[in-house]
Design an enzyme around this catalytic site. Structure first.
Site, PDB file in Angstrom:
ATOM      1  N   ASP A   1      90.718  26.660  74.985  1.00  0.00           N
ATOM      2  CA  ASP A   1      91.660  27.608  76.063  1.00  0.00           C
ATOM      3  C   ASP A   1      90.945  28.030  77.241  1.00  0.00           C
ATOM      4  O   ASP A   1      89.496  27.878  77.403  1.00  0.00           O
ATOM      5  CB  ASP A   1      92.169  28.794  74.839  1.00  0.00           C
ATOM      6  CG  ASP A   1      93.748  28.979  75.279  1.00  0.00           C
ATOM      7  OD1 ASP A   1      94.004  28.914  76.468  1.00  0.00           O
ATOM      8  OD2 ASP A   1      94.316  29.645  74.345  1.00  0.00           O
TER       9      ASP A   1
ATOM     10  N   ASP B   1     102.773  27.927  78.580  1.00  0.00           N
ATOM     11  CA  ASP B   1     102.856  27.609  76.994  1.00  0.00           C
ATOM     12  C   ASP B   1     104.554  27.342  76.781  1.00  0.00           C
ATOM     13  O   ASP B   1     105.212  27.940  77.540  1.00  0.00           O
ATOM     14  CB  ASP B   1     102.811  29.017  76.354  1.00  0.00           C
ATOM     15  CG  ASP B   1     101.362  29.108  76.360  1.00  0.00           C
ATOM     16  OD1 ASP B   1     100.413  28.322  76.506  1.00  0.00           O
ATOM     17  OD2 ASP B   1     100.863  30.570  75.990  1.00  0.00           O
TER      18      ASP B   1
END
Length: 817
Positions: A160, A219
């Site tokens: 991430d 996302d």
């Protein structure tokens, strides 16, 4: 982990991304053995359904279900652990330490269990100092973390981008992600490397040879607007994908309950057509038969996993209708007909416009229904709203005994109780050869009627000929507002056989708003037209994508409510003669560059009820008051003689029925903290993590002041325990307004309830970009409490908001609605 979760320094103010590819460092020598991710990875990740609630038990039980359900044998092989698996600090030796309460057997023990099931294990890390949830990141620890994961038997790394300390340059992104690539290669273990930097630095231009897949978007969330927006962003990136290097539009939400079965099938279809990783994000232990059927569609999976490894190319994309064409090994092609609009639509493409070789006809295998048809030269279907038809197409010498493709399309105007509406059906023969004795019928909801006003039958339809019929739809005066299905059926004969086809169009019944004064942004429009992107509720029109604007700001004044449009827009509402007045501010949003003026007009049926005259960027808002007495229809238009200008309808309030002018505006908002005289007692939940607060006039949406919050990089919760319990019974959500500074911030909400001060928190982690503003919302039905704790809204003991990134953030008007 989510882009919306605890994100820190992404892009400094003024940083510019380089659009052209930047050459990455030479890849480390490839690991011996088969190529990693020769087809898009398939598996499971816990984040979408469970967030931080990950455990050894969950991972093992999911592995069991992957085997028992047959999903493993269909290719779902990775069982991936997301954020929150470790302790908050590294061990004395500098290594990451699994949380012993969540993983008593350690990650290596879980890996052994998963491997014994014929599956592979994935883990989560972060190219920053902290993960998105505040656990240790791997920036500067790449070597030891890669060795640790390899030693545990990890097969997949999701890496991430939170707390990344980046200067925002593409070169920095390449450096950070290449460092982990090299560290993984030096372990000698084949580990699939999933780059999760949200598409920020255009990884498709540089990440081939660094990772096996890279996120191309923000996302995903479990709603249609998110899926639609991601498809629009990812579909054009086909040239960058191939075996061992895949565009990743994020994980699957199928089964999580926020979309319809039609929308979930589109989700699965378009991910397969885009050669995307198929990573399940639902609780498989409780998955319904329908969810397993969608996830387990062998023929759709075969499209995704085709060994050619080609992402489907966009053949056409117009008015919300898209066609993708994907070559398959063996010479077949997958053709997807995608309808992102809100009504039934006929989507089609000429075979000559695809990669299909010329043939006398084409065999169409519908990969969801299993039906096989033939078409002469046009591949088309009547596709339901938000639906996708996927055909596996191959040439035919002639039609033979294969049934023809006959398409039953339809269009339906507005449906008003008592007045009804007009339906137009179009039955088209796309097959090679005639169809005969065509008869069209329409089945309406009980109590409705459908009367043809023209021919509804034809003795013969040649190839590509159509039978069009107009129908008068009768609707009782008592019909409820909402969505009502109407079925269109075409019966016909081909050769000596009888056949038929049907489709469903949804009639949207509109009724007038109820009595009261309400924010117009809470009233569903009948139709919208906008020059750039969608009309946005309670934010400006930021651009072509959904939900990409800021809080509406005109002449320095910030508004919580309104409609963000561009010029060249028209928004229509049905009033049914019940409403009397619209009061609204209008103006060009401050985010617009200086340029052409915009003119705002309120139309009541055919008359002009109010107009602004030309307004320019930086000008103070103008207030329009429109008399709507007796009008059936309200239309709002914003026009300009130049390119699309950001044009706002700010705080529009509609009055309907016989109500006093001073009655509350719905929905009723209850301000909890407005910072008019000070900080309202706001403090920090975790003193050791840092952060300060101070009253400030620089940003306010309620009154004349807000709160300036100086945030630590890893973030903190800001708020306070209450002097007396707060009763929020009758409200459905908490909200607050925020404006980020030089770097973006996350916005999140939590409350404490009961005498034991139980901490109950949402999980949406809304991201607000640098210099952007938003309203952060958390519905109470989205807030989770610890096991055994009830969310008692009559006994709220504390309210907290989360902010981060190590800079100043301004907030105001923490409220319940």
């Amino acid at each position: 982990m989510r882009l919306t979760a605890l994100v820190t320094a992404l892009l400094v103010a003024g940083a510019t991304l380089v659009a052209a590819p930047v050459q990455a460092a030479a890849p480390a020598p490839p690991t011996a053995g088969p190529a990693l991710a020769a087809t898009p990875p398939m598996g499971f990740n816990n984040w979408n359904a469970f967030g931080c609630e990950v455990s050894e038990t969950l991972i093992k039980e999911t592995a069991d279900v992957l085997v028992s359900s047959g999903l493993r044998d269909l290719g779902y092989e990775y069982v991936n652990i997301d954020d929150c698996w470790s302790l908050r600090e590294r061990g004395p030796d500098g290594r990451l330490v699994p949380d012993p309460d969540k993983f008593p057997g350690g990650i290596d023990g879980v890996a052994d269990y998963v491997h014994a099931k014929g599956l592979k294990l994935g883990i989560y890390g972060d190219a920053g100092t902290r993960t998105c949830a505040g656990y240790p990141g791997s920036l500067g620890h790449e070597e030891i973390d890669a060795r640790t994961w390899a030693g545990w038997g990890v097969d997949y790394l999701k890496y991430d981008n939170c707390n990344n300390q980046s200067d925002g340059s593409q070169e920095d992104y390449i450096r950070r992600y290449t460092a982990m690539r090299d560290a993984l290669a030096r372990t000698g273990r084949p580990i699939v490397y999933s780059i999760c930097e949200w598409g920020t630095s255009q990884p498709w231009t540089w990440a081939e040879g660094v990772g096996q897949l890279w996120r191309t978007t923000g996302d995903i969330s479990d709603d249609w607007s998110s899926v639609r927006s991601i498809i629009r962003q990812n579909a054009p990136l086909a040239p960058y994908a191939g075996p061992g290097h895949w565009n990743d539009p994020d994980m699957l939400e199928i089964g999580n309950g926020g979309m319809t079965a039609t929308e979930y099938r589109t989700h699965m279809s378009m991910w397969a057509m885009m050669a995307a990783p198929l990573i399940i994000g639902t609780d498989l232990r409780a998955a319904s038969a329908e969810t397993l059927e969608i996830l387990g569609n062998r023929e759709i999976i075969a499209v995704d996993q085709d060994r050619l490894g080609v992402q489907g190319a966009v053949v056409s994309d117009e008015n919300g209708l898209m066609v993708l064409d994907k070559p398959l090994a063996g010479g077949d092609r997958a053709i997807a007909l995608y309808n992102s609009t809100d009504t039934l639509a006929t989507v089609g493409v000429a075979a000559a416009d695809t990669g299909l070789r010329r043939a006398g006809a084409y065999r169409l295998r519908d990969l969801w229904t299993g039906r096989t048809l033939q078409a002469r030269s046009t591949i088309s279907a009547a596709v339901p709203a938000h639906g996708t038809v996927v055909y596996r197409v191959s040439p035919l010498r002639g039609p033979g005994d294969v049934p023809p493709s006959v398409v039953a399309g339809a269009a339906l105007g507005t449906v008003v109780p008592a007045d009804g509406g007009t339906l137009t059906t179009a039955v088209t023969n796309r097959g090679a050869g005639d169809v005969r004795d065509v008869k069209v019928t329409v089945r309406t909801p009980e109590g409705w009627t459908a009367t043809a006003t023209g021919p509804s039958g034809s003795a013969r339809l040649r190839t590509d000929a159509a039978l069009e019929t107009a129908w008068r739809i009768g609707v009782p005066a008592t019909a409820a507002a909402g969505r009502h299905p109407i079925e269109i059926t075409a019966a016909y004969r081909w050769g000596r056989r009888s056949a038929g086809t049907s489709s469903e169009i949804v009639a949207v019944v509109v009724t007038a708003p109820g009595d009261g004064r309400r924010h117009l942004s809470t009233v569903a429009p009948v139709s919208t037209v906008n020059a750039t992107g969608p009309v946005e509720a309670d934010q400006s029109n930021g651009g072509p994508l959904e939900d990409d604007g800021n809080l509406i700001t005109i002449g320095g004044r910030v508004y919580q409510r309104g409609l963000g449009t561009t010029t060249g827009s028209e928004i229509s509402y049905y009033l049914g003669g019940r409403c009397s007045r619209l009061v609204t501010d209008v103006g060009v949003d401050d985010e617009a560059a200086a340029g052409a003026p915009a003119t705002f007009t309120v139309h009541a049926d055919a008359r002009t009820a109010a107009t602004s005259g030309p307004m320019t960027s930086g000008q103070a808002p103008a207030t329009l008051t429109a008399d709507l007495t007796g009008a059936d229809w309200l239309r709002l238009t914003a026009e300009s003689g130049a390119a699309a200008v950001h044009a706002d309808w700010a705080s529009p309030v509609l009055t309907c029925g016989d109500v006093p002018d001073d009655s509350p505006v719905l929905p009723v908002s209850r301000t909890l903290f407005s910072f008019e005289t000070g900080t309202d007692g706001f403090t920090i939940a975790n003193p050791g993590d840092g952060g300060t607060v101070a009253r400030s006039p620089l940003f306010h949406t309620h009154g004349t002041s807000g709160l300036k919050v100086s945030t630590p990089v890893a973030g903190n919760w800001f708020g306070r325990p209450l002097d007396e319990p707060l009763d929020l019974t009758g409200t459905s959500m908490l909200r607050f307004d925020v404006r980020a500074g030089e770097v973006g911030t996350v916005g999140e909400i939590a409350i404490q309830v009961g005498e034991d001060m139980s901490w109950c928190q949402g999980g949406r982690w809304g991201w607000i970009g640098p210099h952007s503003s938003r309203t952060v919302t958390e519905r109470f039905d989205q807030i989770a409490c610890p096991l055994g704790v009830t969310l008692d809204l009559a006994d709220v003991r504390a309210v907290w908001v989360f902010l981060n990134t190590g800079g100043d953030v301004h907030i105001d008007d923490v409220r319940a609605e």
